[in-house]
Design a protein around this motif. Structure first.
Motif, PDB file in Angstrom:
ATOM      1  N   PRO A 108       0.814  -1.225   0.000  1.00  0.00           N
ATOM      2  CA  PRO A 108       0.000   0.000   0.000  1.00  0.00           C
ATOM      3  C   PRO A 108       0.845   1.271   0.000  1.00  0.00           C
ATOM      4  N   LEU A 109       1.933   1.267   0.749  1.00  0.00           N
ATOM      5  CA  LEU A 109       2.775   2.454   0.813  1.00  0.00           C
ATOM      6  C   LEU A 109       3.427   2.748  -0.537  1.00  0.00           C
ATOM      7  N   ARG A 110       3.907   1.726  -1.209  1.00  0.00           N
ATOM      8  CA  ARG A 110       4.527   1.926  -2.518  1.00  0.00           C
ATOM      9  C   ARG A 110       3.494   2.340  -3.558  1.00  0.00           C
ATOM     10  N   LEU A 111       2.267   1.845  -3.418  1.00  0.00           N
ATOM     11  CA  LEU A 111       1.213   2.211  -4.364  1.00  0.00           C
ATOM     12  C   LEU A 111       0.850   3.697  -4.283  1.00  0.00           C
ATOM     13  N   LYS A 112       1.171   4.325  -3.193  1.00  0.00           N
ATOM     14  CA  LYS A 112       0.926   5.770  -3.073  1.00  0.00           C
ATOM     15  C   LYS A 112       1.919   6.572  -3.897  1.00  0.00           C
ATOM     16  N   GLU A 113       3.116   6.022  -4.091  1.00  0.00           N
ATOM     17  CA  GLU A 113       4.181   6.742  -4.791  1.00  0.00           C
ATOM     18  C   GLU A 113       4.436   6.253  -6.210  1.00  0.00           C
ATOM     19  N   PHE A 114       4.027   5.008  -6.495  1.00  0.00           N
ATOM     20  CA  PHE A 114       4.339   4.415  -7.794  1.00  0.00           C
ATOM     21  C   PHE A 114       3.121   3.674  -8.336  1.00  0.00           C
ATOM     22  N   ASP A 115       3.154   3.414  -9.627  1.00  0.00           N
ATOM     23  CA  ASP A 115       2.191   2.507 -10.240  1.00  0.00           C
ATOM     24  C   ASP A 115       2.864   1.144 -10.404  1.00  0.00           C
ATOM     25  N   PHE A 116       2.034   0.097 -10.487  1.00  0.00           N
ATOM     26  CA  PHE A 116       2.556  -1.259 -10.649  1.00  0.00           C
ATOM     27  C   PHE A 116       1.825  -1.967 -11.771  1.00  0.00           C
ATOM     28  N   SER A 117       2.512  -2.922 -12.357  1.00  0.00           N
ATOM     29  CA  SER A 117       1.853  -3.838 -13.282  1.00  0.00           C
ATOM     30  C   SER A 117       0.991  -4.794 -12.476  1.00  0.00           C
ATOM     31  N   TRP A 256      13.810 -21.056 -12.810  1.00  0.00           N
ATOM     32  CA  TRP A 256      14.597 -20.329 -11.820  1.00  0.00           C
ATOM     33  C   TRP A 256      14.200 -20.606 -10.374  1.00  0.00           C
ATOM     34  N   LEU A 257      12.947 -21.037 -10.154  1.00  0.00           N
ATOM     35  CA  LEU A 257      12.475 -21.246  -8.784  1.00  0.00           C
ATOM     36  C   LEU A 257      12.133 -22.698  -8.493  1.00  0.00           C
ATOM     37  N   GLY A 258      12.175 -23.549  -9.526  1.00  0.00           N
ATOM     38  CA  GLY A 258      11.934 -24.961  -9.319  1.00  0.00           C
ATOM     39  C   GLY A 258      10.480 -25.375  -9.320  1.00  0.00           C
ATOM     40  N   SER A 259       9.579 -24.407  -9.377  1.00  0.00           N
ATOM     41  CA  SER A 259       8.148 -24.701  -9.410  1.00  0.00           C
ATOM     42  C   SER A 259       7.421 -23.467  -9.947  1.00  0.00           C
ATOM     43  N   ASP A 260       6.121 -23.597 -10.155  1.00  0.00           N
ATOM     44  CA  ASP A 260       5.334 -22.489 -10.692  1.00  0.00           C
ATOM     45  C   ASP A 260       4.741 -21.662  -9.560  1.00  0.00           C
ATOM     46  N   TYR A 261       5.228 -20.420  -9.439  1.00  0.00           N
ATOM     47  CA  TYR A 261       4.700 -19.483  -8.441  1.00  0.00           C
ATOM     48  C   TYR A 261       4.015 -18.295  -9.125  1.00  0.00           C
ATOM     49  N   THR A 262       3.632 -18.495 -10.387  1.00  0.00           N
ATOM     50  CA  THR A 262       3.024 -17.407 -11.161  1.00  0.00           C
ATOM     51  C   THR A 262       1.539 -17.630 -11.417  1.00  0.00           C
ATOM     52  N   THR A 263       1.040 -18.771 -10.995  1.00  0.00           N
ATOM     53  CA  THR A 263      -0.368 -19.110 -11.207  1.00  0.00           C
ATOM     54  C   THR A 263      -1.125 -19.030  -9.882  1.00  0.00           C
ATOM     55  N   ASP A 264      -2.373 -18.582  -9.950  1.00  0.00           N
ATOM     56  CA  ASP A 264      -3.206 -18.484  -8.742  1.00  0.00           C
ATOM     57  C   ASP A 264      -2.530 -17.657  -7.645  1.00  0.00           C
ATOM     58  N   ILE A 265      -2.059 -16.489  -8.014  1.00  0.00           N
ATOM     59  CA  ILE A 265      -1.392 -15.599  -7.054  1.00  0.00           C
ATOM     60  C   ILE A 265      -2.427 -15.005  -6.102  1.00  0.00           C
ATOM     61  N   ASP A 266      -2.132 -15.064  -4.806  1.00  0.00           N
ATOM     62  CA  ASP A 266      -2.996 -14.433  -3.807  1.00  0.00           C
ATOM     63  C   ASP A 266      -2.762 -12.928  -3.864  1.00  0.00           C
ATOM     64  N   LEU A 267      -3.770 -12.183  -4.337  1.00  0.00           N
ATOM     65  CA  LEU A 267      -3.617 -10.748  -4.560  1.00  0.00           C
ATOM     66  C   LEU A 267      -4.011  -9.911  -3.349  1.00  0.00           C
ATOM     67  N   GLU A 268      -4.490 -10.563  -2.287  1.00  0.00           N
ATOM     68  CA  GLU A 268      -4.864  -9.808  -1.090  1.00  0.00           C
ATOM     69  C   GLU A 268      -3.602  -9.454  -0.308  1.00  0.00           C
ATOM     70  N   LEU A 269      -3.312  -8.164  -0.243  1.00  0.00           N
ATOM     71  CA  LEU A 269      -2.076  -7.728   0.413  1.00  0.00           C
ATOM     72  C   LEU A 269      -2.179  -7.888   1.925  1.00  0.00           C
ATOM     73  N   ASN A 270      -1.178  -8.514   2.496  1.00  0.00           N
ATOM     74  CA  ASN A 270      -1.039  -8.622   3.940  1.00  0.00           C
ATOM     75  C   ASN A 270       0.366  -8.168   4.262  1.00  0.00           C
ATOM     76  N   VAL A 271       0.513  -6.861   4.424  1.00  0.00           N
ATOM     77  CA  VAL A 271       1.840  -6.236   4.484  1.00  0.00           C
ATOM     78  C   VAL A 271       1.985  -5.462   5.786  1.00  0.00           C
ATOM     79  N   ILE A 272       3.182  -5.500   6.312  1.00  0.00           N
ATOM     80  CA  ILE A 272       3.502  -4.726   7.512  1.00  0.00           C
ATOM     81  C   ILE A 272       4.245  -3.484   7.083  1.00  0.00           C
ATOM     82  N   GLU A 273       3.699  -2.305   7.423  1.00  0.00           N
ATOM     83  CA  GLU A 273       4.354  -1.055   7.017  1.00  0.00           C
ATOM     84  C   GLU A 273       4.456  -0.092   8.192  1.00  0.00           C
TER      85      GLU A 273
END
Length: 273
Positions: A108-117, A256-273
């Motif tokens: 959330p803090l970065r979203l105030k200053e930048f846009d994201f893909s 690069w990571l040994g498995s697929d971490y790009t599918t079914d991404i949890d988009l609900e942010l749970n961030v400590i700021e």
């Protein structure tokens, strides 16, 4: 006199026209002679397996492969600008590069200053322990210990917040590899770090590191852009959608990571700021 002025005027016009044709630093000639736009990418190249230098000093990693794939979809030449993490966001603001593709968590803090893909990779802050250590199941279990983090990362922020209620020592390092070296040397008890990075270090040294069951946050990763750069945001989102659809994104993750971490991404942010 008028003739001299006319000649000078013509010369200046020619020079200005030439400058206009050559001053655009965001163009380059392709193999077939076509002019391509250049997409400049800020990257902290000390963060394996996401972005780092191999034994031949070549820039490699998940984000490097992804940036190149995005460039191919956009028919743009990709140019990487190596930048220390502590200055990577100010470099974007001052237009040293067009975007950051360097394991940037969406917060959330970065979203105030930048846009994201759109998010392209699952991620959260985890705690790395020594093999067989089952004493850490929640952040409160860090109390009384030395905890290593990379300076000014979301791991650093999360550790600082948890420290307010749970007394432990935070040791901050400029590069992530220093935290793992410090743990092997006994200078830190635990490490807080991005999940994909933890996977890499555990995979390469199972006798020294293990990922605990404690996860501090959920903070998916995206391409970081200057605020208001909607045109580039739309282009990159389109490229990501194509890379997801044709299986390229999954393949990069598996490589690069040994498995697929790009599918079914949890988009609900749970961030400590």
């Amino acid at each position: 006199m008028k003739k001299s002025i006319l000649i000078i005027t013509v010369l200046l016009s020619v020079l200005l026209l030439f400058a206009a044709c050559t001053s655009d630093a965001e163009e380059t000639s392709g193999d077939n002679g076509d002019v391509k736009k250049v997409l400049t990418i800020g990257v902290d190249d000390t963060y394996p397996p996401m972005e780092y230098r191999d034994e031949n000093n070549e820039l490699v990693g998940f984000d490097v492969a992804l940036a190149k794939a995005i460039g191919e979809k956009l028919d743009m030449e990709v140019k990487f600008i190596s930048t220390g993490w502590d200055g990577i966001f100010s470099g974007l603001k001052t237009e040293n590069y067009d975007a950051i593709i360097s394991s940037v968590s969406i917060t959330p803090l970065r979203l105030k200053e930048f846009d994201f893909s759109d998010a392209y990779l699952s991620n959260g802050q985890v705690i790395v322990v020594k093999p067989g250590d089952t004493s850490v199941t929640k952040p409160e279990d860090l109390a009384g210990k030395n905890v290593g983090v990379q300076i000014e990362t979301t791991a650093d922020v999360a550790a600082q917040k948890y420290k307010e209620e749970n007394d432990f020592e935070i040791i901050r390092y400029d590069e992530i590899i220093q935290t793992f070296n410090a743990m092997k040397a006994g200078h830190v008890d635990y490490i807080v770090v991005d999940y994909p990075v933890a996977i890499e270090y555990v995979k390469n040294d199972v006798s020294s590191f293990e990922i605990s069951t404690a996860q501090l946050t959920n903070e998916p990763i995206g391409v970081c852009l200057r605020k208001g750069d909607k045109e580039l945001q739309e282009k990159i989102n389109g490229a990501l959608e194509e890379l997801r659809a044709d299986g390229t994104l999954k393949a990069i993750s598996e490589e690069w990571l040994g498995s697929d971490y790009t599918t079914d991404i949890d988009l609900e942010l749970n961030v400590i700021e």
